[in-house]
Design an enzyme around this catalytic site. Structure first.
Site, short mmCIF file in Angstrom:
data_model
loop_
_atom_site.label_atom_id
_atom_site.label_comp_id
_atom_site.label_asym_id
_atom_site.label_seq_id
_atom_site.Cartn_x
_atom_site.Cartn_y
_atom_site.Cartn_z
N GLY A 263 -17.27 -5.24 10.37
CA GLY A 263 -16.31 -4.85 9.33
C GLY A 263 -16.75 -5.15 7.90
O GLY A 263 -16.20 -4.56 6.96
N ASP B 148 -10.53 3.16 1.56
CA ASP B 148 -10.84 2.69 2.92
C ASP B 148 -11.54 3.79 3.73
O ASP B 148 -12.38 3.51 4.57
CB ASP B 148 -9.56 2.27 3.66
CG ASP B 148 -9.10 0.88 3.25
OD1 ASP B 148 -9.94 0.09 2.79
OD2 ASP B 148 -7.90 0.59 3.40
N LYS C 133 0.81 -1.23 0.00
CA LYS C 133 0.00 0.00 0.00
C LYS C 133 0.84 1.27 0.00
O LYS C 133 0.37 2.32 -0.37
CB LYS C 133 -0.92 0.02 1.22
CG LYS C 133 -2.10 -0.94 1.11
CD LYS C 133 -3.05 -0.73 2.26
CE LYS C 133 -4.33 -1.52 2.09
NZ LYS C 133 -5.32 -1.24 3.12
N GLY D 278 -2.35 0.88 13.52
CA GLY D 278 -1.76 0.37 12.28
C GLY D 278 -2.36 1.05 11.05
O GLY D 278 -2.88 2.17 11.13
P1 NAP Z 1 -2.03 -3.51 11.30
O1 NAP Z 1 -1.53 -2.44 10.40
O2 NAP Z 1 -1.20 -4.72 11.53
O3 NAP Z 1 -2.34 -2.83 12.74
C1 NAP Z 1 -2.83 -3.57 13.82
C2 NAP Z 1 -2.82 -2.74 15.10
O4 NAP Z 1 -3.36 -3.57 16.14
C3 NAP Z 1 -1.42 -2.33 15.54
O5 NAP Z 1 -1.50 -1.09 16.21
C4 NAP Z 1 -1.06 -3.44 16.54
O6 NAP Z 1 -0.14 -3.04 17.52
C5 NAP Z 1 -2.40 -3.65 17.20
N1 NAP Z 1 -2.49 -4.96 17.84
C6 NAP Z 1 -2.23 -6.16 17.27
N2 NAP Z 1 -2.42 -7.14 18.19
C7 NAP Z 1 -2.82 -6.52 19.34
C8 NAP Z 1 -3.14 -6.98 20.64
N3 NAP Z 1 -3.12 -8.29 20.93
N4 NAP Z 1 -3.49 -6.08 21.58
C9 NAP Z 1 -3.52 -4.75 21.30
N5 NAP Z 1 -3.20 -4.25 20.07
C10 NAP Z 1 -2.86 -5.12 19.11
O7 NAP Z 1 -3.46 -4.05 10.83
P2 NAP Z 1 -4.60 -3.26 10.04
O8 NAP Z 1 -4.34 -3.36 8.59
O9 NAP Z 1 -4.75 -1.93 10.66
O10 NAP Z 1 -5.87 -4.19 10.32
C11 NAP Z 1 -6.43 -4.30 11.62
C12 NAP Z 1 -7.74 -5.09 11.54
O11 NAP Z 1 -8.67 -4.38 10.74
C13 NAP Z 1 -7.59 -6.47 10.91
O12 NAP Z 1 -8.44 -7.36 11.58
C14 NAP Z 1 -8.07 -6.27 9.49
O13 NAP Z 1 -8.63 -7.44 8.91
C15 NAP Z 1 -9.17 -5.24 9.73
N6 NAP Z 1 -9.44 -4.42 8.53
C16 NAP Z 1 -10.69 -4.43 8.05
C17 NAP Z 1 -10.99 -3.66 6.96
C18 NAP Z 1 -12.40 -3.67 6.43
O14 NAP Z 1 -12.61 -3.25 5.28
N7 NAP Z 1 -13.36 -4.09 7.20
C19 NAP Z 1 -10.01 -2.86 6.35
C20 NAP Z 1 -8.73 -2.86 6.88
C21 NAP Z 1 -8.45 -3.66 7.99
P3 NAP Z 1 1.47 -3.18 17.26
O15 NAP Z 1 1.79 -2.19 16.17
O16 NAP Z 1 2.03 -2.85 18.58
O17 NAP Z 1 1.69 -4.60 16.82
#
Ligand code: NAP
Length: 279
Positions: free
Chosen positions: A235, A105, A69, A131
């Site tokens: 979501g 998004d 991305k 994230g």
């Molecule tokens: P990402 O960039 O990997 O970010 C994840 C965030 O969650 C980071 O801040 C991470 O912290 C934190 N995290 C991970 N495990 C954790 C835990 N056990 N306790 C507390 N914080 C935790 O992921 P993303 O792309 O933002 O996606 C996040 C979620 O959104 C996923 O489930 C994804 O499938 C969903 N999503 C859905 C859509 C949709 O269209 N519905 C779109 C995008 C994403 P650290 O940085 O410290 O690891």
């Protein structure tokens, strides 16, 4: 679906892409709209090579997912200001050889809130996680005048996201009653760990809880929120909303959310059956 010499090809590039719902979503909508388009998922490691090949093959549009991305910013001629604010683009459209990039998004996230007439100016929003999705959510909410607080286990990352929205950083988990809208941007509660929740149930009191996770469709957080008297959004609504934006940009036609959602739900149920067999 009829594929012939006039079929326009769209695709997804990312790594991994095995569990993407986008081929099912877009192909169902192309078929429903009677458009001679097809959509394929490409697992891509060499993003430069992929772009060169796709230019030569004349693709019409691309969805872009993790980890490409950000890398694609300097491969497209024209990137909109929203993508620049988020720091990531998730969609490319190709017209007359010109590649343009957007981030759908943000619109996909806001659409379910608009549909529910959620008043965002002055709304106190707690974002969990810092994230990629949290960045799009923060930029979208700031643009609507919401008051954003970011709660994440890494304070530096939380500050970086908060500053995108002119917001602040709060303790993890947020105090009950301190938010009107809570948005889960962590993967906690996703398949296969569906019993997990990013928040203890007693941290939920009232307000609206929006979980970006779409597998499962109803997460533990959403169940706890309902039990505590909160409203919920899952979501899948955002996933479909961002796909509608992509589809409309590529084809000029607004696709049916219902067709896309049904295709996504069907594909999810197939994945989950497959995974249960593997276990
Ligand atoms: P990402 O960039 O990997 O970010 C994840 C965030 O969650 C980071 O801040 C991470 O912290 C934190 N995290 C991970 N495990 C954790 C835990 N056990 N306790 C507390 N914080 C935790 O992921 P993303 O792309 O933002 O996606 C996040 C979620 O959104 C996923 O489930 C994804 O499938 C969903 N999503 C859905 C859509 C949709 O269209 N519905 C779109 C995008 C994403 P650290 O940085 O410290 O690891």
């Amino acid at each position: 679906m009829k594929i012939d010499a006039h079929t326009q090809l769209c695709g997804l590039i990312g790594n991994p892409v095995d569990h993407s719902l986008s081929p099912a979503i877009h192909n169902a909508a192309f078929e429903a709209e009677g458009l001679n388009f097809a959509y394929v998922a490409f697992r891509v490691e060499d993003v430069r090579g992929a772009v060169t090949g796709m230019r030569a093959l004349g693709l019409s549009g691309l969805s872009v997912t993790i980890p490409h991305k950000v890398a694609l910013f300097d491969r497209v001629q024209d990137v909109d200001t929203l993508s620049r604010a988020v720091g990531a683009l998730n969609t490319i459209s190709v017209r007359d050889g010109q590649w343009s990039g957007r981030n759908t998004d943000v619109a996909g996230f806001l659409q379910p809130l608009r549909e529910r007439n959620v008043r965002l100016p002055g709304c106190r929003v707690s974002i969990l996680g810092a994230g990629g999705s949290a960045r799009a959510v923060a930029v979208g909410l700031a643009g609507e005048g919401a008051v954003v607080t970011v709660h994440a286990r890494d304070a530096q990352k939380a500050q970086a996201v908060a500053s995108l929205a002119g917001g602040s950083v709060g303790a993890f988990p947020p105090e009950p009653g301190s938010w009107d809208l809570l948005v889960n941007c962590t993967p906690v509660g996703m398949q296969p760990k569906t019993d997990a929740s990013p928040l203890p149930a007693d941290a939920l009191r009232h307000g609206l809880v929006y979980d970006l996770i779409y597998n499962p469709g109803v997460t533990r957080l959403m169940r706890d929120a309902t039990a505590a008297g909160c409203g919920t959004i899952g979501g899948l609504d955002m996933l479909v909303g961002q796909a509608q934006e992509q589809f409309e940009w590529w084809t000029g036609t607004r696709p049916s959310a219902g067709v896309m959602r049904a295709a996504a739900e069907q594909r999810l149920s197939e994945f989950n059956v497959d995974e249960n067999h593997l276990v």
